[in-house]
Write a protein that holds these residues in place. Structure first.
Motif, short mmCIF file in Angstrom:
data_model
loop_
_atom_site.label_atom_id
_atom_site.label_comp_id
_atom_site.label_asym_id
_atom_site.label_seq_id
_atom_site.Cartn_x
_atom_site.Cartn_y
_atom_site.Cartn_z
N LEU A 1 -77.60 11.60 -21.72
CA LEU A 1 -77.54 11.25 -20.28
C LEU A 1 -78.42 9.72 -20.10
O LEU A 1 -79.49 9.74 -20.11
N VAL A 2 -77.75 8.58 -20.10
CA VAL A 2 -78.32 7.50 -19.97
C VAL A 2 -78.98 7.21 -18.59
O VAL A 2 -79.92 6.73 -18.14
N GLU A 3 -77.95 7.40 -17.63
CA GLU A 3 -78.25 7.23 -16.22
C GLU A 3 -77.96 8.43 -15.38
O GLU A 3 -76.72 8.58 -14.77
N ARG A 4 -79.07 9.52 -15.57
CA ARG A 4 -78.58 10.87 -14.98
C ARG A 4 -78.37 10.71 -13.45
O ARG A 4 -77.43 11.25 -13.12
N ASP A 5 -79.05 10.05 -12.63
CA ASP A 5 -78.87 9.92 -11.40
C ASP A 5 -77.61 9.40 -10.80
O ASP A 5 -76.84 9.84 -10.16
N LYS A 6 -77.12 8.20 -11.61
CA LYS A 6 -75.83 7.68 -11.45
C LYS A 6 -74.74 8.60 -11.70
O LYS A 6 -73.91 8.67 -11.13
N LEU A 7 -74.73 9.42 -12.78
CA LEU A 7 -73.78 10.24 -13.12
C LEU A 7 -73.70 11.47 -11.92
O LEU A 7 -72.61 11.77 -11.72
N ALA A 8 -74.86 11.87 -11.59
CA ALA A 8 -74.79 12.88 -10.53
C ALA A 8 -74.12 12.31 -9.25
O ALA A 8 -73.45 13.00 -8.47
N ALA A 9 -74.43 11.01 -8.85
CA ALA A 9 -73.93 10.55 -7.69
C ALA A 9 -72.29 10.60 -7.89
O ALA A 9 -71.73 10.87 -6.91
N LEU A 10 -72.11 9.92 -8.79
CA LEU A 10 -70.50 9.60 -9.31
C LEU A 10 -69.87 11.06 -9.35
O LEU A 10 -68.76 11.27 -8.64
N ALA A 11 -70.44 12.19 -9.69
CA ALA A 11 -69.96 13.35 -9.89
C ALA A 11 -70.14 14.35 -8.60
O ALA A 11 -69.09 15.26 -8.27
N GLY A 12 -70.77 14.03 -7.66
CA GLY A 12 -71.00 14.81 -6.62
C GLY A 12 -71.91 15.90 -7.01
O GLY A 12 -71.68 17.08 -6.58
N PHE A 13 -72.63 15.96 -8.16
CA PHE A 13 -73.52 17.08 -8.51
C PHE A 13 -74.78 17.18 -7.99
O PHE A 13 -75.38 16.13 -7.70
N ASP A 14 -75.14 18.49 -7.90
CA ASP A 14 -76.13 18.82 -7.05
C ASP A 14 -77.39 18.86 -8.00
O ASP A 14 -77.41 19.74 -8.89
N LEU A 15 -78.61 17.77 -8.09
CA LEU A 15 -79.38 17.93 -9.02
C LEU A 15 -80.63 18.99 -8.56
O LEU A 15 -81.60 18.82 -9.40
N GLU A 16 -80.33 19.74 -7.80
CA GLU A 16 -81.61 20.70 -7.22
C GLU A 16 -82.09 21.46 -8.39
O GLU A 16 -81.35 22.01 -9.11
N ALA A 17 -83.30 22.26 -8.24
CA ALA A 17 -83.64 23.24 -9.23
C ALA A 17 -82.91 24.44 -8.89
O ALA A 17 -82.49 24.87 -8.02
N ARG A 18 -83.15 25.17 -10.20
CA ARG A 18 -82.41 25.97 -10.32
C ARG A 18 -83.33 27.54 -9.90
O ARG A 18 -84.52 27.42 -10.29
N SER A 19 -82.94 28.61 -9.55
CA SER A 19 -83.73 29.80 -9.70
C SER A 19 -83.94 30.61 -10.70
O SER A 19 -83.06 30.15 -11.58
N VAL A 20 -84.77 31.60 -10.72
CA VAL A 20 -84.79 32.41 -12.04
C VAL A 20 -83.60 33.20 -12.03
O VAL A 20 -83.06 33.67 -10.90
N ARG A 21 -83.17 33.62 -13.01
CA ARG A 21 -81.84 34.54 -13.03
C ARG A 21 -82.11 35.77 -13.95
O ARG A 21 -83.00 35.80 -14.74
N PRO A 22 -81.31 36.76 -13.80
CA PRO A 22 -81.30 38.04 -14.23
C PRO A 22 -80.85 37.88 -15.91
O PRO A 22 -79.82 37.00 -16.25
#
Lengths: 255, 255
Positions: free
Chosen positions: B232-253
């Motif tokens: 991923l060269v430009e992670r933020d630009k990719l996320a913006a283009l994709a409409g991807f939510d970059l927020e942190a993930r919670s713990v999972r079972p």
DNA sequence: CGGGTTCTTGACTAGTTTCAAGCAAAGTGG
DNA sequence: CCACTTTGCTTGAAACTAGTCAAGAACCCG
């Protein structure tokens, strides 16, 4: 209004005790023991009526409630920032809404009523009691989650790999089968309160192309469609075109 | 072979006791009590290794087993009669496979290994014991089901409403985030054992158009991709283009 | 060093979207 | 009760995205 459905709507009708729930009488739903029923009765905090266009759940919010639809139609959807909408699934009698909300707190999708919709209301946080004391009901919830997953799998297959004609045929068969299983269809006819824009947003098509495709199916003599009034003229041919499985459905849980 | 993974594969490696499971050490997973761990240990009937192309589950069959992936990649898919394939989701470390099988008996999809894949094996029918005696673990299973639902919702939104460029960007971000959460990514780099045909079948695109779209993202300087090696060269630009939510993930079972 | 996958590219085609306009039906308010 | 507005449906034409066909290059694996 949508975040306070009880105060806003509870007065708008009589609350039915779970034992007398009209849904339970249907063969489609598994019967519960006295004790199970009693527990659900205590879990239920009321009923609510929603009008056309009203939200039951809203993407990104933390609803304190989860629902089981008693009657009426709704749809589950997500939006892109620029307004593009994808309908994920429909909700009708017996469908449980709010599993993601129960588990993660916040909901990843919105649910909107397609017409007058009445639902049982439960408190999201008390659902945990169900796991602690009623494994059979906990398993039922998982059953419902697995069913939702199966429907989503099928829809994804449709949208990803079927042609427009096949997609529309599949959706029509899918909705008809579900409506039929809860007694909403009469023979080959069904009244469903959705517009062609809803069909388009479900199938990942434009409104115009959806209209043309629907017309094509009508011209082919496979179905009739007038303002949400649907008739399956050639059910077998539609099923064949859609790659839809016509087999019988098993009994399902109701919470 | 795929329906008898244990006899075929159990010999191919040491079985790890659940307490020593390398996955449990990761912060991404919630920690279990001694008792919970002990129960899972007893539920587990072994481990199995699958080779590239081997099936863990097959659409329409009744697998006696369900799995938790220990390491390696797999994918979940459905086929149309004429061979068109839709990939529904990917499976990697910590993912549970076979919920539909547990609940309905038969599976509505297939799962195939993308390379050497090692998994914990459980007996499908004994999962009910988990509901009876371990509500916390039953809830964890529901958590995992809700997570799968959320991923499917997102994929359906992509395939139905995003352009080819947005879709590819979204998938890349999605896979990277999941891999990163289980420690498979290094900085902005990730090796993932999928071909462009897999990408195409995930996104509902043709192979050729997928290739051209991927090249376009490379030419735009947003990412690099060589034979499954992703950066991923430009992670933020990719996320913006994709409409991807970059927020942190919670713990999972983890089950 | 083959022989098979996987990737890449160009040319052409088909399916779908977008734009635009008009119509019908169903509300809404004066 | 009738103009007026809104919503949903329908159709044709033009533009474009994505698919298909084809062929060759690059890359792996044994």
């Amino acid at each position: 209004m949508s975040d306070r459905p009880l105060s806003a709507n509870a007065a708008s009708g009589e609350t039915v005790p779970c034992e007398d729930c009209p849904l339970r009488r249907r063969a489609a739903f598994r019967s519960l023991s006295e004790d199970e029923l009693h527990f659900i009765e205590r879990l239920k905090i009321g009923e609510a009526t929603f009008v056309k266009g009203q939200a039951l759940l809203t993407e990104g919010t933390r609803s304190p409630y989860v629902y089981t639809v008693l009657h009426g139609w709704g749809f589950r959807y997500k939006l892109l920032e620029d307004g593009r909408r994808q309908i994920l699934n429909y909700a009708l009698s017996g469908d449980f809404l709010g599993l993601q909300a129960s588990v993660f707190g916040d909901t990843g999708y919105s649910v909107e009523a397609l017409g007058p919709l009445r639902a049982c209301v439960f408190q999201r946080e008390r659902l945990w009691e169900l796991y602690k004391s009623w494994p059979s009901l906990a398993f039922d919830l998982t059953w419902l989650a697995a069913r939702e997953e199966r429907i989503l799998d099928d829809n994804l297959l449709s949208v990803g790999r079927r042609s427009a004609l096949e997609r529309v045929a599949y959706l029509v068969m899918h909705l008809f089968a579900r409506a039929e299983s809860v007694g909403l269809a009469t023979g080959d006819r069904l009244t469903l309160p959705i517009t062609q824009q809803h069909v388009a947003d479900t199938l990942g098509l434009s409104l115009v192309h959806t209209n043309k495709t629907l017309s094509r199916l009508v011209r082919l003599g496979l179905l009739r469609w007038h303002a949400g009034s649907l008739a399956l003229v050639e059910r077998d041919k539609l099923a064949a075109l859609a790659g839809f499985d016509l087999e019988a459905r098993s009994v399902r849980p109701l919470i």
